[in-house]
Design a protein around this motif. Structure first.
Motif, PDB file in Angstrom:
ATOM      1  N   UNK A 404     -11.089  87.064 -35.604  1.00 47.48           N
ATOM      2  CA  UNK A 404      -9.736  87.548 -35.866  1.00 47.48           C
ATOM      3  C   UNK A 404      -8.741  87.065 -34.808  1.00 47.48           C
ATOM      4  N   UNK A 405      -9.087  87.253 -33.543  1.00 44.34           N
ATOM      5  CA  UNK A 405      -8.121  86.922 -32.499  1.00 44.34           C
ATOM      6  C   UNK A 405      -8.105  85.432 -32.170  1.00 44.34           C
ATOM      7  N   UNK A 406      -9.129  84.714 -32.568  1.00 45.69           N
ATOM      8  CA  UNK A 406      -9.050  83.253 -32.515  1.00 45.69           C
ATOM      9  C   UNK A 406      -7.967  82.764 -33.471  1.00 45.69           C
ATOM     10  N   UNK A 498       8.020  78.795 -39.216  1.00 44.70           N
ATOM     11  CA  UNK A 498       7.667  79.500 -37.981  1.00 44.70           C
ATOM     12  C   UNK A 498       7.425  80.980 -38.258  1.00 44.70           C
ATOM     13  N   UNK A 499       8.253  81.577 -39.106  1.00 44.07           N
ATOM     14  CA  UNK A 499       8.061  82.986 -39.465  1.00 44.07           C
ATOM     15  C   UNK A 499       6.752  83.195 -40.200  1.00 44.07           C
ATOM     16  N   UNK A 500       6.378  82.224 -41.023  1.00 44.04           N
ATOM     17  CA  UNK A 500       5.108  82.338 -41.749  1.00 44.04           C
ATOM     18  C   UNK A 500       3.928  82.354 -40.789  1.00 44.04           C
ATOM     19  N   UNK A 501       3.995  81.542 -39.724  1.00 41.88           N
ATOM     20  CA  UNK A 501       2.903  81.525 -38.746  1.00 41.88           C
ATOM     21  C   UNK A 501       2.801  82.874 -38.011  1.00 41.88           C
ATOM     22  N   UNK A 502       3.940  83.470 -37.699  1.00 40.04           N
ATOM     23  CA  UNK A 502       3.921  84.788 -37.060  1.00 40.04           C
ATOM     24  C   UNK A 502       3.297  85.816 -37.998  1.00 40.04           C
ATOM     25  N   UNK A 503       3.667  85.744 -39.263  1.00 39.00           N
ATOM     26  CA  UNK A 503       3.126  86.660 -40.272  1.00 39.00           C
ATOM     27  C   UNK A 503       1.616  86.473 -40.403  1.00 39.00           C
ATOM     28  N   UNK A 504       1.155  85.210 -40.391  1.00 42.23           N
ATOM     29  CA  UNK A 504      -0.283  84.938 -40.486  1.00 42.23           C
ATOM     30  C   UNK A 504      -1.042  85.511 -39.294  1.00 42.23           C
ATOM     31  N   UNK A 505      -0.451  85.421 -38.121  1.00 40.46           N
ATOM     32  CA  UNK A 505      -1.086  85.997 -36.929  1.00 40.46           C
ATOM     33  C   UNK A 505      -1.210  87.512 -37.065  1.00 40.46           C
ATOM     34  N   UNK A 506      -0.162  88.156 -37.578  1.00 38.46           N
ATOM     35  CA  UNK A 506      -0.202  89.596 -37.777  1.00 38.46           C
ATOM     36  C   UNK A 506      -1.260  90.017 -38.778  1.00 38.46           C
ATOM     37  N   UNK A 507      -1.393  89.265 -39.864  1.00 33.29           N
ATOM     38  CA  UNK A 507      -2.408  89.579 -40.876  1.00 33.29           C
ATOM     39  C   UNK A 507      -3.803  89.451 -40.286  1.00 33.29           C
ATOM     40  N   UNK A 508      -4.036  88.358 -39.523  1.00 32.25           N
ATOM     41  CA  UNK A 508      -5.358  88.156 -38.917  1.00 32.25           C
ATOM     42  C   UNK A 508      -5.739  89.316 -38.004  1.00 32.25           C
ATOM     43  N   UNK A 509      -4.753  89.865 -37.296  1.00 32.58           N
ATOM     44  CA  UNK A 509      -5.029  90.961 -36.356  1.00 32.58           C
ATOM     45  C   UNK A 509      -5.470  92.233 -37.062  1.00 32.58           C
ATOM     46  N   UNK A 510      -5.075  92.418 -38.333  1.00 31.48           N
ATOM     47  CA  UNK A 510      -5.422  93.662 -39.033  1.00 31.48           C
ATOM     48  C   UNK A 510      -6.509  93.461 -40.096  1.00 31.48           C
ATOM     49  N   UNK A 511      -7.144  92.294 -40.107  1.00 31.39           N
ATOM     50  CA  UNK A 511      -8.292  92.137 -40.998  1.00 31.39           C
ATOM     51  C   UNK A 511      -9.295  93.262 -40.748  1.00 31.39           C
ATOM     52  N   UNK A 512      -9.834  93.901 -41.795  1.00 29.57           N
ATOM     53  CA  UNK A 512     -10.716  95.054 -41.567  1.00 29.57           C
ATOM     54  C   UNK A 512     -12.113  94.708 -41.049  1.00 29.57           C
ATOM     55  N   UNK A 513     -12.548  93.463 -41.181  1.00 25.25           N
ATOM     56  CA  UNK A 513     -13.898  93.091 -40.746  1.00 25.25           C
ATOM     57  C   UNK A 513     -13.832  92.032 -39.651  1.00 25.25           C
TER      58      UNK A 513
END
Length: 521
Positions: A404-406, A498-513
């Protein structure tokens, strides 16, 4: 001689087991989806299979899979880049009314291929889809080189992409379903083959296009008309690439001799075949395997489609796999977020390639008119840089950062360099920043490729992976249309990306697994 080889492999396996124990002694050894109680009997059997795969360890069989599955990864980028590389020269010969047609044809083929082969892999198994899809890709890539007009070229590009794009769905799934848990980071490393595919495309283009292509009348007013006889370079690129893909697809059949994956067999209730496959690998590579059919039977009988009396080929069978991706709340959230991530990167990556050159030009960036040598040298440097992003990501995934954090780090760093890139004004700066961004972007992209099959339920892995990549392809089609009708000189698309990349980072951080320290189910 063979006994000596086996002895060496046995020692290597013992060393791997020691590493596994030291690396995972402080971690939970649960399967990723073990607590999602959709089918306790299947969970129990999957746990036994994971134990057996870990017991067998990493062998030469896995190295063969890494190389030949990895080449399937490379084919996806190979086909996408070749169509974009040769489009200009083919257009000079055919004078098409819609120049971006080949890009749309390639993405449509990859969209249909991802959905068709992904769902097929869950219905009839990984083996047939894994072998046939790449053969189709190779055959039609060769045929594309003989296209008589733009429309037929687009058709053959589409059919070749249908095979290559579908194969990409299976490369990670097949490798994962044989991979010991302590080597699951190699799934991320395998994304390095994406850059190798781009590099191969660049070498073919470098070898043929400068020497066997007609001149562009808009650049050289005295150029002779472009015909098939003086413009064979782009055809040679297709012939060479298709031949390579066809040879590698045949090597997959003769070298790997793939058996059906154990986890697919378990999901289908074919326990005896699953045990037989694992015992065969253990015997061939002199590895221990304590799994028996009696242990599997002791878990109970799995509730499969066959026992329910449902046809797996009907719409109900397909719907079963889609519904399985939402079998629990956490699995459903995970599936939705994964598909959303694929959709966003599918839009952000092409928009970056489409809009940034025009934006830089409108802001006074002067790159000059480089020679063919400089053009393809730069192209090679950029693609070579992309190979190493997944290598770093593979190491990062094996640390406490986890998957996730990678992805979070990869997306945010890419976004930072993306903003910095808007200040590029010279050719040297352009090459340097393009190399850096390609490296950083593949940290995120390579990890997402690996994370997706890791957290999907095995019985529905092909369908979930196929739909994820399908969303990615839909955005690729959309980007080609946007490139045709939009104003490419404004700054708006840059900030959207650039906003899409920020959004993708946020989604990765809240992945449940988080797969780090756990085993795929």
């Amino acid at each position: 001689m063979e006994d000596t080889t086996k002895t060496k492999e046995s020692r290597a396996h013992e060393h791997d087991v020691e590493n596994m124990v030291s690396e995972t002694s402080s971690l939970a050894k649960d399967d990723i989806l073990q607590l999602e109680h959709t089918d306790p009997i299947l969970n129990a059997k999957m746990h036994l299979v994971n134990n057996a795969i870990d017991e067998i360890g990493f062998s030469r069989y896995h190295w063969k899979l890494f190389v030949l599955n990895g080449f399937g990864y490379a084919v996806d980028s190979l086909i996408l880049l070749i169509q974009s590389i040769i489009a200009k020269q083919a257009a000079l010969e055919f004078s098409p009314s819609y120049p971006n047609g080949l890009t749309i044809a390639a993405y449509v083929g990859m969209l249909v291929g991802a959905l068709f082969w992904g769902m097929t892999a869950d219905i009839m198994g990984r083996k047939i889809a894994f072998n046939v899809s790449l053969i189709i890709c190779g055959v039609f890539a060769i045929v594309a080189g003989a296209a008589p007009n733009w429309e037929v070229l687009g058709l053959f590009v589409c059919l070749s992409a249908f095979g290559g794009g579908g194969n990409l769905v299976l490369d990670t799934a097949v490798f994962l379903e044989y991979l010991p848990s302590y080597r699951q980071w190699m799934l991320t490393l395998m994304a390095a083959w994406w850059g190798i595919g781009q590099l191969i495309a660049g070498f073919f283009a470098w070898g043929f296009l400068p020497n066997f292509s007609c001149q562009d009348p808009s650049v050289y007013p005295d150029a002779t008309p472009c015909t098939r006889s003086n413009n064979q370079g782009w055809r040679y690129v297709w012939f060479s690439s298709g031949s390579l893909v066809l040879v590698m697809s045949l090597l997959r059949i003769t070298v790997i001799r793939l058996k059906e994956t154990p986890k697919f067999l378990v999901g289908e209730g074919r326990d005896a075949e699953c045990v037989e496959t694992l015992l065969f690998i253990a015997s061939k590579y002199n590895r221990p395997c304590s799994l028996t059919l009696e242990k599997m039977a002791a878990c109970g009988t799995t509730d499969t489609r066959a026992s329910q009396g449902k046809s797996k080929w009907g719409l109900g069978g397909v719907w079963t796999h889609i519904r399985g991706l939402y079998s629990t709340r956490r699995i459903g959230i995970s599936t939705t977020l994964i598909w959303l991530s694929w959709t966003l990167i599918g839009l952000a990556y092409p928009l970056y390639n489409v809009f940034l050159p025009a934006y830089l030009s409108s802001r006074g960036a002067a790159f000059g008119e480089p020679s063919p040598y400089i053009t393809w040298r730069n192209y090679t440097l950029v693609n070579f840089s992309g190979i190493w992003g997944p290598v770093l990501a593979g190491w990062m995934c094996g640390t406490r950062l986890g998957r996730k954090y990678t992805m979070v780090v990869g997306a945010l760093v890419t976004m930072s360099f993306f903003f910095a890139y808007t200040q590029v004004r010279t050719a040297t700066q352009n090459v340097a920043f393009t190399c850096i961004i390609n490296f950083c972007l593949n940290i995120y992209y390579g990890t997402l490729y690996a994370y997706t099959p890791e957290v999907l339920p095995s019985a529905h892995r092909g369908t979930g992976n196929g739909i994820a990549i399908g969303w990615n392809r839909i955005m690729g089609i959309l980007s080609a249309v946007i490139a045709t009708v939009a104003d490419t000189g404004t700054a708006v698309p840059i900030y959207i990306c650039a906003a899409l990349y920020i959004f993708m980072a946020g989604i990765a951080a809240v992945f449940p697994f988080e797969p780090y320290g756990r085993r795929s189910s």
